[in-house]
Scaffold this active site. Structure first.
Site, PDB file in Angstrom:
ATOM      1  N   ASN A  15      -9.236  20.988   5.820  1.00  0.00           N
ATOM      2  CA  ASN A  15      -8.454  19.459   6.622  1.00  0.00           C
ATOM      3  C   ASN A  15      -7.826  18.962   7.835  1.00  0.00           C
ATOM      4  OD1 ASN A  15      -9.546  18.143   4.041  1.00  0.00           O
ATOM      5  ND2 ASN A  15      -7.679  17.256   2.848  1.00  0.00           N
ATOM      6  N   LYS A  45      -7.620  24.244   0.988  1.00  0.00           N
ATOM      7  CA  LYS A  45      -8.019  23.076   1.343  1.00  0.00           C
ATOM      8  C   LYS A  45      -7.264  22.341   2.336  1.00  0.00           C
ATOM      9  CE  LYS A  45     -11.016  19.233   1.212  1.00  0.00           C
ATOM     10  NZ  LYS A  45      -9.991  18.408   0.584  1.00  0.00           N
TER      11      LYS A  45
END
Length: 299
Positions: A183, A179
């Site tokens: 991002n 993740k």
């Protein structure tokens, strides 16, 4: 805990989305603080709104007993929520940290002591459209990931009952750092270009995004997460597959609204951790400088 009391600190896009799942599972929802009193949570999905009641309180002394406290403010605002965090910890709440980055628990620990603090990875694309109202889009296979430790499994079951597609992961480090790649590439590039996700379909931007994720993967490996360069490239392919939906990012929305951004919790963390390991991350270092120049008053 089907009739639990859940406190939401930060009734923005992510706070509302997580709160809606707890509400759907039968929890009482309490909205803590904020400029505008919110007495309900409304989520619009596929054009259809659904609303649940909520109670708004302005002072941590009003909190009382609470089972779960969701911290969904931006990373840079964590310290400003110290009184709420202390109240939640004192009440014996599990602290569910719905923030970006890889330092979520470390960020709240000074305010919650030894309380059970669980990091949450949120994949949902959510836009807050009015106080207490957000539009939610589901992307990928899962909506939220939690570690299969501490209260992670219990919260995972409850959020699953609330309609979230859960990943309660045994190897949470790999999920967390994957993740982080999403991002650092997606949030940063949409913020700097002020364009939505389709910007990643541009070949030059896609190449830059791959360089960002490869550097993040190298830092992740130094931290013990098993992420290969091929997995870093796969993240960009995943972002590109979702691009036609015209998704935005929270960082882009903050730039467009003239608000502070979370670059320090994302790209800043990569640069800091890379320095500890003696890893060169020139692309992320350059991105951090550019993001740091996006002052709200100039955005």
């Amino acid at each position: 805990m089907p009739a639990s009391k859940v406190a939401i600190v930060g009734a923005g896009a992510i706070g509302l989305a997580i709160g809606s799942a707890f509400a759907r599972a039968g929890s009482e929802i309490v909205i803590c603080g904020g400029r505008t009193p919110v007495d309900s949570v409304t989520i619009v999905e596929d054009g259809t709104p659904q609303t649940w009641p909520a109670r708004h309180i302005d002072d941590p002394s009003e909190l009382g007993d609470v089972d779960v406290m969701v911290i969904a403010v931006k990373a840079y605002a964590t310290d400003a929520m110290a009184e709420w965090l202390r109240a939640g910890a004192a009440a014996g709440a599990t602290i569910l940290v719905g923030q970006n980055g890889v330092e979520q628990v470390d960020r709240v620990r000074p305010h919650v002591g030894g309380a059970d603090a669980i990091p949450a990875i949120v994949y949902l694309n959510v836009e807050r459209t009015a106080p207490g109202v957000a539009t939610m889009r589901r992307v990928g296979e899962h909506d939220i990931a939690l570690p299969a430790t501490g209260s992670g499994k219990t919260l995972g079951r409850l959020l699953d009952e609330g309609g979230m597609r859960m990943n309660v992961a045994e190897d949470f480090a790999e999920v967390l750092w994957t993740k982080m790649m999403i991002n650092c590439a997606g949030n940063s590039l949409t913020a700097l270009t002020r364009r939505r996700a389709p910007v990643l379909l541009d070949p030059a931007i896609a190449d830059l995004a791959r360089q960002i994720t490869r550097e993040v993967a190298a830092v992740a490996r130094a931290e013990g997460a098993d992420l290969s360069p091929e997995q870093a490239d796969a993240v960009i392919a995943w972002l590109q597959a979702a691009a036609p939906a015209n998704n935005t990012s929270s960082m882009r929305e903050d730039v467009m609204a003239g608000r502070p951004i979370e670059h320090d919790a994302l790209t800043g963390a990569i640069v800091r951790i890379a320095a500890r390991h003696g890893i060169d991350v020139p692309i992320n270092t350059a991105m951090l400088a550019l993001l740091g120049a996006l002052h709200p008053e100039e955005a």
